[in-house]
Design a protein around this motif. Structure first.
Motif, mmCIF file in Angstrom:
data_model
loop_
_atom_site.group_PDB
_atom_site.id
_atom_site.type_symbol
_atom_site.label_atom_id
_atom_site.label_comp_id
_atom_site.label_asym_id
_atom_site.label_seq_id
_atom_site.Cartn_x
_atom_site.Cartn_y
_atom_site.Cartn_z
ATOM 1 N N LYS A 111 18.690 14.598 -53.755
ATOM 2 C CA LYS A 111 19.226 13.231 -53.809
ATOM 3 C C LYS A 111 20.198 13.033 -54.977
ATOM 4 O O LYS A 111 21.383 12.764 -54.767
ATOM 5 C CB LYS A 111 18.077 12.234 -53.908
ATOM 6 C CG LYS A 111 18.506 10.774 -53.969
ATOM 7 C CD LYS A 111 17.285 9.867 -54.141
ATOM 8 C CE LYS A 111 17.678 8.417 -54.326
ATOM 9 N NZ LYS A 111 16.497 7.547 -54.600
ATOM 10 N N ALA A 114 23.883 14.600 -47.677
ATOM 11 C CA ALA A 114 24.185 13.528 -46.732
ATOM 12 C C ALA A 114 23.737 13.922 -45.327
ATOM 13 O O ALA A 114 23.698 15.111 -44.981
ATOM 14 C CB ALA A 114 25.685 13.227 -46.729
ATOM 15 N N ALA A 115 23.406 12.929 -44.530
ATOM 16 C CA ALA A 115 23.031 13.169 -43.141
ATOM 17 C C ALA A 115 24.157 13.907 -42.428
ATOM 18 O O ALA A 115 25.339 13.591 -42.615
ATOM 19 C CB ALA A 115 22.733 11.846 -42.441
ATOM 20 N N GLY A 116 23.793 14.902 -41.638
ATOM 21 C CA GLY A 116 24.777 15.684 -40.902
ATOM 22 C C GLY A 116 25.252 16.916 -41.624
ATOM 23 O O GLY A 116 25.883 17.789 -41.010
ATOM 24 N N GLU A 117 24.951 17.032 -42.918
ATOM 25 C CA GLU A 117 25.332 18.236 -43.653
ATOM 26 C C GLU A 117 24.329 19.360 -43.373
ATOM 27 O O GLU A 117 23.233 19.138 -42.861
ATOM 28 C CB GLU A 117 25.400 17.952 -45.155
ATOM 29 C CG GLU A 117 26.570 17.089 -45.557
ATOM 30 C CD GLU A 117 26.780 17.043 -47.057
ATOM 31 O OE1 GLU A 117 27.932 17.201 -47.502
ATOM 32 O OE2 GLU A 117 25.786 16.840 -47.797
ATOM 33 N N THR A 118 24.746 20.583 -43.730
ATOM 34 C CA THR A 118 23.879 21.750 -43.573
ATOM 35 C C THR A 118 23.282 22.119 -44.912
ATOM 36 O O THR A 118 24.005 22.314 -45.896
ATOM 37 C CB THR A 118 24.661 22.944 -43.008
ATOM 38 O OG1 THR A 118 25.120 22.634 -41.686
ATOM 39 C CG2 THR A 118 23.782 24.186 -42.938
ATOM 40 N N LYS A 164 15.194 17.573 -43.734
ATOM 41 C CA LYS A 164 15.102 17.002 -42.384
ATOM 42 C C LYS A 164 14.970 15.491 -42.448
ATOM 43 O O LYS A 164 15.596 14.758 -41.677
ATOM 44 C CB LYS A 164 13.902 17.600 -41.645
ATOM 45 C CG LYS A 164 14.100 19.025 -41.178
ATOM 46 C CD LYS A 164 15.304 19.176 -40.263
ATOM 47 C CE LYS A 164 15.143 18.407 -38.952
ATOM 48 N NZ LYS A 164 16.353 18.566 -38.090
ATOM 49 N N MET A 195 16.131 13.555 -44.604
ATOM 50 C CA MET A 195 17.397 12.975 -45.044
ATOM 51 C C MET A 195 18.506 13.176 -44.025
ATOM 52 O O MET A 195 19.656 12.799 -44.262
ATOM 53 C CB MET A 195 17.789 13.582 -46.392
ATOM 54 C CG MET A 195 16.811 13.237 -47.519
ATOM 55 S SD MET A 195 17.034 14.209 -49.041
ATOM 56 C CE MET A 195 18.508 13.403 -49.727
ATOM 57 N N GLY A 196 18.182 13.787 -42.880
ATOM 58 C CA GLY A 196 19.143 13.895 -41.787
ATOM 59 C C GLY A 196 20.003 15.133 -41.784
ATOM 60 O O GLY A 196 21.002 15.195 -41.064
ATOM 61 N N ALA A 197 19.640 16.143 -42.574
ATOM 62 C CA ALA A 197 20.443 17.366 -42.636
ATOM 63 C C ALA A 197 20.006 18.362 -41.563
ATOM 64 O O ALA A 197 18.900 18.294 -41.026
ATOM 65 C CB ALA A 197 20.309 18.009 -44.016
ATOM 66 N N ARG A 198 20.888 19.308 -41.274
ATOM 67 C CA ARG A 198 20.520 20.497 -40.507
ATOM 68 C C ARG A 198 20.028 21.519 -41.515
ATOM 69 O O ARG A 198 20.742 21.851 -42.468
ATOM 70 C CB ARG A 198 21.734 21.035 -39.757
ATOM 71 C CG ARG A 198 21.459 22.321 -38.970
ATOM 72 C CD ARG A 198 22.754 22.962 -38.558
ATOM 73 N NE ARG A 198 22.536 24.164 -37.752
ATOM 74 C CZ ARG A 198 23.377 25.190 -37.693
ATOM 75 N NH1 ARG A 198 24.514 25.152 -38.382
ATOM 76 N NH2 ARG A 198 23.115 26.231 -36.948
ATOM 77 N N LYS A 233 6.512 11.773 -42.274
ATOM 78 C CA LYS A 233 7.690 12.632 -42.373
ATOM 79 C C LYS A 233 7.460 13.823 -43.299
ATOM 80 O O LYS A 233 8.165 14.824 -43.207
ATOM 81 C CB LYS A 233 8.882 11.816 -42.888
ATOM 82 C CG LYS A 233 9.358 10.741 -41.912
ATOM 83 C CD LYS A 233 10.528 9.957 -42.488
ATOM 84 C CE LYS A 233 11.006 8.890 -41.518
ATOM 85 N NZ LYS A 233 12.118 8.080 -42.100
#
Length: 327
Positions: A132, A138-142, A161, A163-166, A290
């Motif tokens: 963080k 950021a969400a969508g980042e790897t 996961k 936080m929306g990452a791959r 989560k």
């Protein structure tokens, strides 16, 4: 009280279980009756005299505990006897009691039991601060996580996961990677079976990872930096491999990337309000399901040496926790 004592610096086998006097209580302190204590890599260093902080002999290792308050100092008003709590102690946790400043104590969430709570603060506090505040994930980042089946690594997988990452999990065996997969990893890389760089590049269409979480150090660190994306962030968490890497300066230059240090212990001291907010968010994520902390094994206090050797063997996944038998 019973305590695991380091009377001379040495390996885990040099520790002894003995009676020790209960520590005195200051006006701003609380006394915690310990139910469980997390076992962490710094514990293996502090008993050898190799940690950056070194208490006077004899002392008990153990830096994170969960238990109930037995006594409060005269100036403490926000905590009371009987409250279930968790705390980061620095040392002293491999015992039946510990005295700690009330400002270093967190109420234990109702969603946790004592064993879970004892293994939660250090790994999730470190990993969330890393991702963080330091990595700005950021969400969508790897996100690439090295040592993905260990305590901090597995926490980073789950948090990535959430936080929306791959999340790409990297570890040294298929068995360890299976644990990472069960905790949310999207892709798996066994770095004992080929080039870490090539495997990560293949999974990212040649771009590399946006954020790399590295608690391992050594050769893996340089390999990871060679598969970082443009404007990527390499987070230096620690050196479980035992080797501090010497990073070639041209690598961050060519990728416009950043090498970012993560020192959660000092973050707690310097930015206590930010750390408190982090834990509010972490507790909420746990209550929502989560985060599912993985405890590999629990050991009784008398088997502290076995617990520490389990960590040093690198066979453990997730956390190891000592229990005192209280309650």
């Amino acid at each position: 009280m019973r305590a695991v004592l380091c009377k001379e610096h040495g390996p885990p086998e040099s520790l002894v279980v003995d009676e020790a006097p209960s520590p005195g209580l200051g006006e701003n302190d609380v006394r915690i009756g310990i139910h469980a204590c997390g076992v962490n890599f710094p514990d293996t260093l502090i008993i050898q005299g190799k940690y950056q902080i070194q208490p006077d002999l004899p002392f008990s290792p153990g830096s994170e505990v969960a238990g109930e308050i037995l006594e409060v100092g005269s100036a403490v008003s926000h905590l009371k006897v009987g409250d279930p709590v968790m705390s980061l102690t620095g040392w002293g946790g491999f015992a039946e009691e510990v005295v700690i400043g009330a400002d270093r104590v967190l109420p234990m969430p109702s969603s946790m039991d004592y064993v879970t709570a004892a293994g939660f603060p250090m790994v999730y506090g470190t990993s969330y601060h890393a991702l963080k505040q330091r990595g700005h994930l950021a969400a969508g980042e790897t996100l690439l996580v090295l040592g993905a089946s260990g305590g901090v690594g597995l926490a980073a997988v789950e948090l990535g996961k959430a936080m929306g990452a791959r999340v790409i999990a990297a570890a040294s065996s298929d068995e360890k990677l299976q644990v990472a997969k069960e905790h949310g990893a999207d892709e798996l890389v066994n770095y004992s079976e080929g080039s870490l760089k090539d495997q990560v590049k293949a999974l990212t269409d040649g771009k590399g990872a946006d954020v790399i979480y590295d608690p391992v150090g050594g050769e893996a660190c340089e390999q990871a930096l060679r598969c970082i994306n443009w404007n990527g962030r390499l987070l230096i968490i620690g050196f479980a491999s035992g080797t501090i890497p010497k990073i070639p300066g041209n690598l961050p230059l060519l990728k416009g990337s950043s090498v970012v240090g993560v020192f959660w212990g000092d973050f707690v001291r310097r930015q206590p309000q930010d750390n408190a907010k982090n834990f509010q968010e972490l507790f909420a994520m746990h209550a929502e399901g989560k985060l599912k902390p993985h405890v590999w094994k629990t050991y009784p206090l008398e088997q502290a040496a076995d617990a520490l050797n389990g960590l040093l063997s690198r066979k453990a996944t997730g956390k190891i926790v000592l229990t005192t038998g209280r309650g």
